[in-house]
Write an enzyme that holds these catalytic residues in place. Sequence first.
Site: not given
Length: 637
Positions: A519, A515, A319
């Site tokens: 996600d 995080d 990410d």
Amino acid sequence: MKLSEEKKALLSTILCLIFMIIGFILEKSGTVFYPISFILAIFFGGFKQTKEGIVDTFENKHLNVDLLMALAAIGACIIGNWFEGAMLTFIFCLSSALEEYTTNKSKKEIASLMNMQPETALLLDDQGKTTDVTVTQLQIGDRLLVPKGARIPIDGILIKGSSTIDEAAITGESVPVEKGINDELFGGTINLGEAITMTVNKNSEDTLFAKIIRLVEEAQNTPSQTASFIEKLENTYVKIVLVAIPMMIIIPFVFLGWSWNESFYRGMVLLVVASPCALVASATPATLAAISNGARNGVLFKGGAYLENLASLKAIAFDKTGTLTLGVPVVTDAIFLKNKQESLNILLAMERQSTHPLAQAIITRFEHENTAVYDQIEVKNIIGFGMETTIGATTWRVGKSAFNEYTTISKELEIEIEQLQNAGKTVIYLFQDQEIVAYFGLLDVPKPEAKEVITYFKQSGIHTTMITGDHEKTATAVAAELEVDDIYADCLPEDKTILVKKQKAMYGINAMVGDGINDAPALANAAIGVAMGQGTDIAMDVADMVLMKNDLKKLQMSHLLSKKLKRIVTQNIAFSAGVIAILILSNFFQIINLPLGVVGHEGSTIFVILNGLRMLKTIPIEKKSLQPFHTQKTELV
């Protein structure tokens, strides 16, 4: 108070160890009742596993190591080696306790995620009155009022008003999004601006938030290939040993002329030396040492399987926001066209009255500058654009370029601004009446160690990908700096999950690093989910490992740790399997007796444990020759 399964397993292990030590002391002191202590050790340590082995055998027609270890302990006791039986039980009990801890996790992450989803909504009728109803009662087409600061209860379309929406729960991006008429709204996001009116366009079970919950549940209920393989191998191994023991007793007695006592003795020796004690110790101590090493260095592994699989990693996806980047916007460019000191004084006076992340970035950038303080300044928020204030006869505005559509911008200035925007930066302007007096470029910049870590994985032959919900220009700018192999922008949680599943099918062992709540489905569906420690609780709960200090270098260290663990476990398995094979053959040819069999068996166990403890040594991270990332800070007057 009822004990959990994890606490029961731990208590059984402790009791087994205590009675085993007591029995050892009593035996050495010559006490005739020492077998009672060993029997208690075997009972407390092996009751649960033996019961489960018997139930599994009769109900599921499946033989497992639980049953074999119980028979091995009983066999050791029959031939008079009580300590051996207790030791076998203790080692296996300890392994079972650790497995209970790492695999039987409660699904609290689902509950915590559902708690973030609003349960009620303010339903508007034709007269404009509101009624508090549950979200499950809402139907497509219903009109809802969303007050300032409230969570949007369900997916829908904005039909009245405009506002700033914090979509971090869905996209993971730190900068709130401006929403206007006909823009899409997602349930679970937060309305930071004034009250708005929306219409429902999805049922509660079809919202984006609901999809995240379902995706996480689906991934958690899907068994891994490794778990299925171990189950099949276990069943086969136990069958072979259980068939070999009576054959070892009967065949020599009937066909080789051995006495019954000798045949039975050799059968019991075989039961002891063929027990998988050394094989179990081949991986468990080394894995525990590696997990302890990781914890000491700020990495939490939720099971040894994930640490082992990391060595076979073929693809890794990151990410962007908060993972590869700092997670907050930073002022990278500050250009003052005129009156720098006066402009800076007023700019900070206005921004100090805002909690917007962009405002905080500007304050952080100039907080050490010498500026005058305006105590009585009155600032007006204009939703979707920024803020304005009037000082004397002059109106000052800070925000987007659309703030003053009548402002004339020179061609040269337009090119400079366009360059910032093409670099993925958010551009904020300071207006003095109708004139732009300053503008600023803001970007969520990469973490200092991000490029080094990306380079390490690429040099290790691992495919790198960045998956983000951010816009393409911003994502491209960060990806270009870090030199990742692939980039996917404008991704919703479902898109991230699909991409991770594709990589898993293509590469086998893949990892996802993130995080945010958005996600979580991707983390759960990856072969290895890696969460940042300062991220959301749901991301950390569903992930297989957590970088507690948010340091990406710890991910590099974990990969090196995993490769070392793989080497040591391979050495241990080869050695222990070889010793067992030699002991079995030596027993058949009557070369060894029980004491030598015990020495060989326990000696191999001690060796693999000591070899595994080498995993406690800190793994050095080789530093690459890289150019560090420098944040561009242009400041012109």
